[in-house]
Design a protein around this motif. Sequence first.
Motif, PDB file in Angstrom:
ATOM      1  N   ARG A 316       0.847  -1.200   0.000  1.00 22.22           N
ATOM      2  CA  ARG A 316       0.000   0.000   0.000  1.00 22.22           C
ATOM      3  C   ARG A 316       0.883   1.251   0.000  1.00 22.22           C
ATOM      4  NH1 ARG A 316      -2.189  -3.167   3.917  1.00 22.22           N
ATOM      5  NH2 ARG A 316      -1.420  -1.755   5.560  1.00 22.22           N
ATOM      6  N   ILE A 317       1.424   1.539  -1.177  1.00 18.56           N
ATOM      7  CA  ILE A 317       2.305   2.691  -1.338  1.00 18.56           C
ATOM      8  C   ILE A 317       2.369   2.988  -2.833  1.00 18.56           C
ATOM      9  CG2 ILE A 317       4.371   1.260  -1.527  1.00 18.56           C
ATOM     10  CD1 ILE A 317       5.988   3.418  -0.191  1.00 18.56           C
ATOM     11  N   PRO A 318       2.460   4.236  -3.256  1.00 17.76           N
ATOM     12  CA  PRO A 318       2.587   4.546  -4.685  1.00 17.76           C
ATOM     13  C   PRO A 318       3.823   3.883  -5.285  1.00 17.76           C
ATOM     14  CG  PRO A 318       2.034   6.528  -3.458  1.00 17.76           C
ATOM     15  CD  PRO A 318       2.327   5.473  -2.442  1.00 17.76           C
ATOM     16  N   SER A 319       3.713   3.458  -6.522  1.00 23.42           N
ATOM     17  CA  SER A 319       4.800   2.720  -7.168  1.00 23.42           C
ATOM     18  C   SER A 319       6.073   3.550  -7.293  1.00 23.42           C
ATOM     19  CB  SER A 319       4.358   2.240  -8.556  1.00 23.42           C
ATOM     20  OG  SER A 319       3.896   3.329  -9.338  1.00 23.42           O
ATOM     21  N   ASN A 320       5.929   4.848  -7.548  1.00 28.63           N
ATOM     22  CA  ASN A 320       7.129   5.674  -7.690  1.00 28.63           C
ATOM     23  C   ASN A 320       7.888   5.800  -6.376  1.00 28.63           C
ATOM     24  OD1 ASN A 320       5.074   7.237  -6.551  1.00 28.63           O
ATOM     25  ND2 ASN A 320       5.916   9.147  -7.348  1.00 28.63           N
ATOM     26  N   LEU A 321       7.158   5.830  -5.263  1.00 28.35           N
ATOM     27  CA  LEU A 321       7.809   5.909  -3.963  1.00 28.35           C
ATOM     28  C   LEU A 321       8.512   4.588  -3.626  1.00 28.35           C
ATOM     29  CD1 LEU A 321       8.366   7.719  -1.582  1.00 28.35           C
ATOM     30  CD2 LEU A 321       6.180   7.030  -0.579  1.00 28.35           C
ATOM     31  N   ALA A 322       7.857   3.472  -3.948  1.00 30.81           N
ATOM     32  CA  ALA A 322       8.492   2.161  -3.745  1.00 30.81           C
ATOM     33  C   ALA A 322       9.764   2.050  -4.574  1.00 30.81           C
ATOM     34  CB  ALA A 322       7.524   1.045  -4.115  1.00 30.81           C
ATOM     35  N   PHE A 323       9.715   2.590  -5.765  1.00 34.98           N
ATOM     36  CA  PHE A 323      10.884   2.566  -6.650  1.00 34.98           C
ATOM     37  C   PHE A 323      12.072   3.292  -6.036  1.00 34.98           C
ATOM     38  CE2 PHE A 323      13.325   2.555 -10.440  1.00 34.98           C
ATOM     39  CZ  PHE A 323      13.767   3.836 -10.693  1.00 34.98           C
ATOM     40  N   PHE A 324      11.841   4.478  -5.527  1.00 34.88           N
ATOM     41  CA  PHE A 324      12.947   5.257  -4.959  1.00 34.88           C
ATOM     42  C   PHE A 324      13.477   4.641  -3.664  1.00 34.88           C
ATOM     43  CE2 PHE A 324      13.457   8.617  -7.845  1.00 34.88           C
ATOM     44  CZ  PHE A 324      12.204   8.985  -8.341  1.00 34.88           C
ATOM     45  N   LEU A 325      12.607   4.035  -2.875  1.00 35.14           N
ATOM     46  CA  LEU A 325      13.063   3.408  -1.635  1.00 35.14           C
ATOM     47  C   LEU A 325      13.856   2.125  -1.905  1.00 35.14           C
ATOM     48  CD1 LEU A 325       9.894   3.869   0.608  1.00 35.14           C
ATOM     49  CD2 LEU A 325      12.099   5.011   0.909  1.00 35.14           C
TER      50      LEU A 325
END
Length: 474
Positions: A316-325
């Motif tokens: 449950r998190i936006p894909s772009n944020l998961a990408f950067f993390l």
Amino acid sequence: MEVGVKVTVQDILTSVQKLISVAFSTYIVRPVGDEKVNLKPVKLKSPQDHLEHSLAIERRRIRLDHEHVFETLMQESNMEDCHCDNVSDTEEDTISTDLTHVQSIELVLPPHANHHGNTFGGQIMAWMETVATISASRLCHSYPILKSVDMFKFRGPSTVGDRLVFKAIVNNTFQKSVEVGVRVEAYNCEEWTTGQARHINSAFLIFNAVNDKGELLIFPRVKPTTKDGLRRYHGAIARRRIRLARKYILSNKEDTPSSDLWDRSNQTYLSFSNVATLTVLATKCGWEITSTLDNIKIFTHEESNILTVKVEMQVRIPSNLAFFLLSDFRLRRQWDKHYLTCEVVENVNEDEKIYHITSPSVNGDKPKDFVVLVSRRQPCKTGDPYIIAVRSVTLTSVPPSPNYCRNEILCAGFLIHSDGNNSCKVSYFNHVTSGVLPYLAANLTGSSKSIEDTASACIRFLQMDSSRIYSILF
């Protein structure tokens, strides 16, 4: 646009097909007026279409970076000019490159052109091969065989009535191959009178030569005698380094774990291989589900004695944020217990970094360490995943340490698909090698839940509160 061409021949008696050649041609649209023509995006209907589209994007990155890589290698070669001159002067049995110069003139007639009156590209290539073959034959005194064509680029058009001047000369020899450079100049009637040429094409053709037994012949050494000849001599060396790196890295090595040396001649191709291998792996069929736990699914895939593990996580998190993390491997220690330390040893560019990772001991063995290239790619269009590809490389600045057992990661990484504004599916892939197997063996036999535990920790890390995420990113 890129168009792929594959040429095969079929034996009429056995129906066996043999691959003759594969090429990728890039075209541009010629506008009618001053307005730029925007092509419609292609419709990708099958998994194979998506795969080829992704690989085409990576090939474009290679083309765009080729000139920079070549110039860097040329600068290195220029530092050795004096040394090369001395060697050439003392070498016996060398042949001057001037003796291989060949020039041919062709008149473009209507059968040589398309309905627009422009000369067929294939016709120009055929004329180039002819003149280059004559040039190469002056060295081997045999019939050269065309092996490949490098850096073939149309710089301008030619039309019916043009005189095309083809100039070929041997640039350098490499034991059993020779590179011939060909320059094509076009003249219309007025330009022919004034001597004003239009440079419409250049290419580098690589030849082999065989004897009556089909054995490859060794070409004699050549010696450049002019400043321009020395430039072409070094240029051939730089292009050969790039070709060798490309041939080795882009070849099918899935079943043979091998860590490639990271240097200036192959950086672009290692990055391409990193992303392309993960993309191909993700599109394979035959994945078998072995475990399901809440928002976590574990799959395995076996092919040619190679085992691959895939872990799917709903987050449950936006894909772009998961990408950067997930793309910053320095944060991985916060959720992956298999990472003792992780530091950036070379910051190549915004999308490519090399990390040195240490992992804990397993079963009393020495701790392991890895030197990996992490390549990240953002989606090119809606529906494409974020990609974080990982593979081992050899870095001379980080030699193996006696305190660790150096191991390899053949292919690993994340594909992140958006499921909406605030959720995504994170898929992790890992080709199981001897270095990775000890950390997964217990899980695969069912005696451990280490994969599920690590995946759960990853989800908790990604779904942390927004204030903590802000502090990590900024």
